[in-house]
Design a protein around this motif. Structure first.
Motif, PDB file in Angstrom:
ATOM      1  N   PRO A  96      -6.433   0.643  -3.984  1.00 16.09           N
ATOM      2  CA  PRO A  96      -6.938  -0.781  -4.062  1.00 16.09           C
ATOM      3  C   PRO A  96      -6.636  -1.063  -5.897  1.00 16.09           C
ATOM      4  N   ILE A  97      -7.107  -0.207  -6.731  1.00 18.42           N
ATOM      5  CA  ILE A  97      -6.854  -0.487  -7.957  1.00 18.42           C
ATOM      6  C   ILE A  97      -5.394  -0.726  -8.489  1.00 18.42           C
ATOM      7  N   ILE A  98      -4.726   0.113  -8.085  1.00 17.74           N
ATOM      8  CA  ILE A  98      -3.156   0.233  -8.451  1.00 17.74           C
ATOM      9  C   ILE A  98      -2.741  -1.093  -7.811  1.00 17.74           C
TER      10      ILE A  98
ATOM     11  N   GLU B  80      13.273 -13.976 -10.450  1.00 13.88           N
ATOM     12  CA  GLU B  80      13.141 -12.581 -10.035  1.00 13.88           C
ATOM     13  C   GLU B  80      13.700 -11.537 -10.876  1.00 13.88           C
ATOM     14  N   ASP B  81      12.878 -10.532 -11.558  1.00 10.07           N
ATOM     15  CA  ASP B  81      13.053  -9.726 -12.678  1.00 10.07           C
ATOM     16  C   ASP B  81      12.734  -8.322 -12.252  1.00 10.07           C
ATOM     17  N   GLU B  82      13.487  -7.335 -11.547  1.00  8.76           N
ATOM     18  CA  GLU B  82      13.130  -6.441 -11.110  1.00  8.76           C
ATOM     19  C   GLU B  82      12.352  -5.074 -11.935  1.00  8.76           C
ATOM     20  N   ALA B  83      13.152  -5.305 -13.305  1.00 10.92           N
ATOM     21  CA  ALA B  83      12.654  -4.316 -14.214  1.00 10.92           C
ATOM     22  C   ALA B  83      11.294  -4.869 -14.610  1.00 10.92           C
ATOM     23  N   PHE B  84      10.708  -6.148 -14.903  1.00 13.37           N
ATOM     24  CA  PHE B  84       9.635  -6.666 -15.059  1.00 13.37           C
ATOM     25  C   PHE B  84       8.872  -6.208 -14.254  1.00 13.37           C
ATOM     26  N   ASP B  85       9.173  -6.445 -12.733  1.00 19.25           N
ATOM     27  CA  ASP B  85       8.153  -6.005 -11.567  1.00 19.25           C
ATOM     28  C   ASP B  85       7.803  -4.651 -11.639  1.00 19.25           C
ATOM     29  N   SER B  86       8.720  -3.683 -12.051  1.00 23.80           N
ATOM     30  CA  SER B  86       8.706  -2.421 -11.831  1.00 23.80           C
ATOM     31  C   SER B  86       7.525  -1.945 -13.207  1.00 23.80           C
ATOM     32  N   ARG B  87       7.973  -2.202 -14.117  1.00 23.80           N
ATOM     33  CA  ARG B  87       7.108  -2.037 -15.403  1.00 23.80           C
ATOM     34  C   ARG B  87       5.659  -2.523 -15.000  1.00 23.80           C
ATOM     35  N   THR B  88       5.496  -3.669 -14.619  1.00 21.01           N
ATOM     36  CA  THR B  88       4.166  -4.365 -14.475  1.00 21.01           C
ATOM     37  C   THR B  88       3.361  -3.622 -13.397  1.00 21.01           C
ATOM     38  N   PHE B  89       4.080  -2.960 -12.485  1.00 14.02           N
ATOM     39  CA  PHE B  89       3.588  -2.386 -11.092  1.00 14.02           C
ATOM     40  C   PHE B  89       2.846  -1.144 -12.024  1.00 14.02           C
ATOM     41  N   TYR B  90       3.690  -0.312 -12.415  1.00 13.71           N
ATOM     42  CA  TYR B  90       3.195   1.085 -13.006  1.00 13.71           C
ATOM     43  C   TYR B  90       2.202   0.811 -14.260  1.00 13.71           C
ATOM     44  N   TYR B  91       1.998  -0.136 -14.728  1.00 14.87           N
ATOM     45  CA  TYR B  91       1.271  -0.321 -16.090  1.00 14.87           C
ATOM     46  C   TYR B  91      -0.078  -0.783 -15.710  1.00 14.87           C
ATOM     47  N   GLY B  92      -0.195  -1.651 -14.706  1.00 16.54           N
ATOM     48  CA  GLY B  92      -1.558  -2.126 -14.302  1.00 16.54           C
ATOM     49  C   GLY B  92      -2.732  -1.171 -14.004  1.00 16.54           C
ATOM     50  N   ILE B  93      -2.445   0.055 -13.595  1.00 18.64           N
ATOM     51  CA  ILE B  93      -3.754   0.806 -13.274  1.00 18.64           C
ATOM     52  C   ILE B  93      -4.086   1.368 -14.578  1.00 18.64           C
TER      53      ILE B  93
ATOM     54  N   GLU C  99       0.833  -0.936   0.095  1.00 13.82           N
ATOM     55  CA  GLU C  99      -0.295  -0.204   0.107  1.00 13.82           C
ATOM     56  C   GLU C  99       1.067   1.229  -0.109  1.00 13.82           C
ATOM     57  N   GLN C 100       1.947   1.230   0.753  1.00 13.96           N
ATOM     58  CA  GLN C 100       2.828   2.383   0.702  1.00 13.96           C
ATOM     59  C   GLN C 100       3.375   2.706  -0.778  1.00 13.96           C
ATOM     60  N   LYS C 101       3.692   1.637  -1.429  1.00  8.74           N
ATOM     61  CA  LYS C 101       4.332   1.825  -2.842  1.00  8.74           C
ATOM     62  C   LYS C 101       3.260   2.218  -3.618  1.00  8.74           C
ATOM     63  N   ALA C 102       2.033   1.661  -3.731  1.00  4.64           N
ATOM     64  CA  ALA C 102       0.928   2.242  -4.359  1.00  4.64           C
ATOM     65  C   ALA C 102       0.717   3.874  -4.047  1.00  4.64           C
ATOM     66  N   ALA C 103       0.665   4.084  -2.727  1.00  2.00           N
ATOM     67  CA  ALA C 103       0.519   5.667  -2.286  1.00  2.00           C
ATOM     68  C   ALA C 103       1.542   6.552  -2.880  1.00  2.00           C
ATOM     69  N   HIS C 104       2.816   5.916  -2.949  1.00  2.00           N
ATOM     70  CA  HIS C 104       3.907   6.777  -3.465  1.00  2.00           C
ATOM     71  C   HIS C 104       3.359   7.072  -4.863  1.00  2.00           C
TER      72      HIS C 104
ATOM     73  N   THR D 283     -16.127   2.277  -8.612  1.00  2.00           N
ATOM     74  CA  THR D 283     -15.128   2.327  -9.249  1.00  2.00           C
ATOM     75  C   THR D 283     -14.824   3.616  -9.320  1.00  2.00           C
ATOM     76  N   PRO D 284     -13.591   4.295  -9.663  1.00  2.00           N
ATOM     77  CA  PRO D 284     -13.473   5.545  -9.762  1.00  2.00           C
ATOM     78  C   PRO D 284     -14.096   6.385 -10.772  1.00  2.00           C
ATOM     79  N   TYR D 285     -14.906   5.648 -11.649  1.00  2.74           N
ATOM     80  CA  TYR D 285     -15.731   6.426 -12.790  1.00  2.74           C
ATOM     81  C   TYR D 285     -17.180   6.296 -11.938  1.00  2.74           C
ATOM     82  N   THR D 286     -17.518   5.219 -11.628  1.00  3.63           N
ATOM     83  CA  THR D 286     -19.108   5.241 -11.010  1.00  3.63           C
ATOM     84  C   THR D 286     -19.058   6.093  -9.556  1.00  3.63           C
ATOM     85  N   TYR D 287     -17.963   6.302  -9.036  1.00  2.00           N
ATOM     86  CA  TYR D 287     -18.001   7.040  -7.712  1.00  2.00           C
ATOM     87  C   TYR D 287     -17.996   8.508  -8.310  1.00  2.00           C
ATOM     88  N   TYR D 288     -17.053   9.149  -9.146  1.00  3.04           N
ATOM     89  CA  TYR D 288     -17.295  10.303  -9.700  1.00  3.04           C
ATOM     90  C   TYR D 288     -18.803  10.723 -10.457  1.00  3.04           C
TER      91      TYR D 288
END
Length: 797
Positions: free
Chosen positions: A336-338, A356-369, A20-25, A390-395
């Motif tokens: 949560p959606i991130i 382990e592949d840090e580059a893959f993990d990083s790209r996948t983390f940022y891409y998901g949302i 959650e801390q990583k997602a918050a950043h 969802t962000p859209y229904t709530y908005y």
């Protein structure tokens, strides 16, 4: 009830807090960019450059031809052909495969290795598509026969057979309220994703032997199913309004305990209308979980459980939100959606125990949302109807009351900017593919919702970026070459699954209707003048005929004669009766003590047990002659044609007798596979052949089609017999209506005794494929025969 007594494998709270801390950043970075609109000028330049390749100025004379192109582009097969004809296929596939490497495989498109892999896949896929669309029936590529042939090339037939059985079981046990078709599609998508990732791992690593490749692909198919099963049986089930609040609580606790302890708790008493479904789901998920756990390497096991827990918990966070609550913060909406968007893909890599592949993990983390926001935009009205947050229904609900809410559409473009310029370092190919995808998503949404509704939505979500929006809408209106193969394939698969379901329902309804009709005219009526003389024989014949028979042979004849060849259904009634009379006569003989010595048939005592052997023998002979009599009464057809058909019928009965004699002579002997195959065809396949060929003869079809039907009958008949042999060792006696294990008791050679269960299954599917391929030479519509063939190999009785 509490499951948390077992020792924890991971610390769930600490694990989720860290994620959650990583997602918050990440979210803080995105939200700052949204507020400052830093993405607008840079993306504007990107789109101005991008549009040069996507806005085409057509000459005036081409106005008329463009309409033709659009019309020709409707549908999977025609569209691929049109792309190839116009020279656009390579570029279409190149952007499509690039996107899959970006999204599903977490690759850097700037990498020379990735570029080469994309080129190789494009070339291979292009050749396959051109070849398949040149055939009349392009659906064969995605048929069971087509998929099995591809599995054979990789040596993973056993896994494919296992998967087909699992998918069938799951589809039959999807709880009411869940979409079985959607569940099947999701499962197939996840399985394909796991296989793709495994294949890439093998391509990126050191040279892999053929044996290791087969083993890893076999495992990937099974792992893909095991992971994919969580979507219908965890996510969809908990999202749907099927379980009561208390059942949801218990079920959620069970899943959470499994992920935190690594052990599936036993299912205690579960009462109510959902009890049977929950017991099945629990058993299936337990088996899937144990398989995933058993294949995990120790060094990746903890990572798998952590990612799985983060995914599940983030889903729970979203699932438990209430759209009537006006007080959710932006972080509560987006974190949560991130997490769920990134962890769902990271799990796949950990499932196959990839290093382990840090580059893959990083790209996948940022891409998901990015994907999640695109999906939520597409589904916003369905989500609104279900009351999902969802962000859209709530908005949509609170934008006029909550000026602090982040506009999800603006955040969507911010994510695109961040990915292109911060994660993928302004790579031109990545920029092109992501913009292609974004504009295509809006075009599809506009087409589905209609122009008026679309502009209504856009006016709300783009009120803060009017200039940028005008540019985007111009692209939506005018841009070409932004569509993708995976979307086309998804739509095609949904269409095929829908068509398959409709055809199957029609097949089952028709079979039921025709079976009832056949049952109504099968009984033999006593001739009053000879009632005393014939009473016992006729009663015995009617006893055998009145059993719960499938009536497959006359049903096949009715479908081929009436539906395919246009024969009058009243005119062919004598033929239908004759086929069932001949079949019933053969069963009476088969059951005699001198033959199979069976005690039950069709769930009832056999004829010789109810009467005696002499009556049984005479009844069988009587029914055989009644069959000939019925055939001779086909007076609405050309006499020579009927005579030719009767001659054919007599030859087939002779052949069936030879097959039975071969069968009797084989008792206690070890047959070769070739001998058994020949004997099976004479015993079983010939009857199927007759039910196809006799109406074809009456319809006077060409010899080429007769030959194709005979080939179909040969292979489908053997497949049917292999399935019988498998059921004799694996079947349920109460479902079969006859004892199991009779083949072993009678010391008969069967496909199972010669090949073993595993190889017998492979042989059955090989004959299935050969039968299916034979239908390519049949001119009439063959959907009935395809479903009949599917029934033969998938039946449980």
């Amino acid at each position: 009830m509490c499951y948390m007594n077992a020792e924890l494998l991971i610390n769930p709270d600490a694990c989720y807090r860290l994620a959650e801390q990583k997602a918050a950043h990440y979210f803080e970075t995105l939200s700052a960019q949204v507020m400052q609109q830093t993405y607008v000028p840079i993306l504007t330049k990107d789109i101005q450059a991008w549009k040069q390749n996507h806005l085409h100025h057509y000459p005036i004379l081409s106005f008329f031809t463009r309409g033709k192109e659009k019309k020709a582009a409707q549908g999977y097969q025609h569209y691929i052909q049109w792309l190839n004809y116009t020279g656009k296929l390579d570029h279409y596939l190149e952007r499509s495969i690039s996107y899959i490497y970006l999204r599903d495989l977490g690759k850097d498109l700037h990498s020379p290795d990735t570029k080469k892999r994309v080129r190789d896949v494009v070339e291979s896929l292009r050749d396959q598509l051109i070849e398949s669309t040149n055939r009349e029936d392009s659906s064969d590529t995605y048929s069971m026969a087509g998929l099995y042939r591809r599995a054979q090339k990789e040596g993973v037939e056993s896994a494919m057979i296992w998967l087909v059985s699992k998918l069938k079981t799951v589809s039959e046990n999807i709880p009411n309220g869940l979409n079985a078709e959607q569940a099947q599609r999701k499962l197939i998508k996840i399985i394909a994703g796991v296989i793709m990732l495994e294949m890439e791992e093998m391509a990126d690593g050191s040279r892999v032997s053929a044996q290791e490749r087969t083993q890893r692909l076999d495992r990937a198919i099974r792992l893909g199913y095991c992971y994919g099963l969580t979507y219908p049986f965890i996510d969809d089930l908990l999202d749907a309004k099927i379980l009561s609040p208390e059942e949801k609580r218990r079920y959620s606790e069970l899943i959470r305990t499994t992920l935190t302890t690594g052990t599936v708790p036993h299912l205690s008493d579960w009462d109510g209308e959902n009890a049977e479904s929950i017991r099945f789901i629990h058993a299936e998920l337990r088996e899937a979980f144990e398989y995933i756990k058993a294949t995990q390497r120790e060094e990746t096991k903890t990572h798998f459980f952590e990612q799985a827990y983060v995914f599940y918990q983030s889903q729970e966070e979203d699932r438990n939100k209430d759209l009537t609550n006006p007080s959710y913060t932006n972080k509560e909406l987006y974190l949560p959606i991130i997490l769920k968007a990134s962890s769902s893909r990271l799990i796949i890599r950990s499932i196959i125990s990839a290093p382990e592949d840090e580059a893959f993990d990083s790209r996948t983390f940022y891409y998901g949302i990015y994907n999640q926001l695109a999906d939520d935009f597409t589904d916003m009205f369905a989500d609104m109807k279900d009351g999902a947050v969802t962000p859209y229904t709530y908005y949509l609900n609170y934008h006029d009351k909550r000026p602090d809410l982040i506009n999800p559409f603006e955040l969507y473009w911010t994510v695109i900017f961040h990915l292109i310029h911060k994660v993928y370092h302004s790579d031109s190919k990545t920029c092109e593919v992501i913009l292609d995808r974004a504009i295509n998503g809006l075009k599809r949404f506009k087409e589905r919702m209609g122009t008026e509704k679309y502009h209504e939505i856009m006016s709300l979500f783009t009120s803060g970026i009017p200039k940028f929006n005008r540019m985007i809408q111009k692209m939506v209106q005018k841009a070409d070459d932004v569509d993708f193969f995976d979307k086309l394939l998804r739509d095609h698969m949904i269409s095929l699954l829908k068509k398959e379901r409709e055809e199957q329902e029609e097949f089952l309804d028709t079979v039921k209707t025709v079976r009832n009709q056949i049952n109504s005219f099968l009984p033999i009526v006593n001739d009053e003048q000879s009632a005393l003389l014939e009473e016992k024989i006729i009663d015995a014949a009617n006893y055998s005929l009145s059993g719960d028979g499938k009536r497959l042979r006359p049903i096949i004849t009715w479908m081929m004669g009436v539906k395919e060849y246009g024969l009058n259904q009243l005119d062919i009634v004598p033929l239908l009766k004759s086929l069932e009379y001949m079949h019933t006569a053969s069963l009476i003989f088969d059951d005699l003590p001198s033959q199979d010595n069976a005690s039950t048939r069709r769930g009832r005592p056999t004829l010789h047990q109810v009467y005696n052997m002499a009556i049984a023998e005479l009844t069988s002979l009587f029914l055989t002659q009644k069959a000939v009599e019925e055939q001779a009464s086909l007076d609405q057809f050309d006499a020579r044609t009927v005579l030719k058909m009767i001659q054919y019928s007599a030859q087939k009965i002779e052949d069936m007798c030879k097959g039975q004699a071969m069968d009797l002579d084989s008792i206690g002997k070890s047959l070769t596979l070739e001998q058994l195959t020949m004997m099976s065809f004479y015993k079983t396949g010939i009857a199927f052949e007759a039910s196809l060929i006799m109406p074809a003869l009456l319809a006077q079809v060409k010899e080429l089609e007769i030959a194709a039907l005979k080939k179909f009958a040969y292979h489908s008949g053997i497949a049917f017999q292999i399935k019988d042999d498998l059921l004799d060792v694996e079947g349920d006696e109460t479902v079969l209506g006859k004892p199991v294990g009779k083949d072993a008791e009678n010391l008969r050679s069967t496909f199972v005794t010669i090949l073993g269960i595993e190889e017998a299954r492979k042989s059955m599917w090989e004959h299935y494929c050969l039968a299916s391929e034979a239908l390519q030479d049949v001119s009439c519509k063959t959907s009935f025969l395809k479903h009949l063939l599917s029934y033969m190999v998938n039946r449980d009785h």
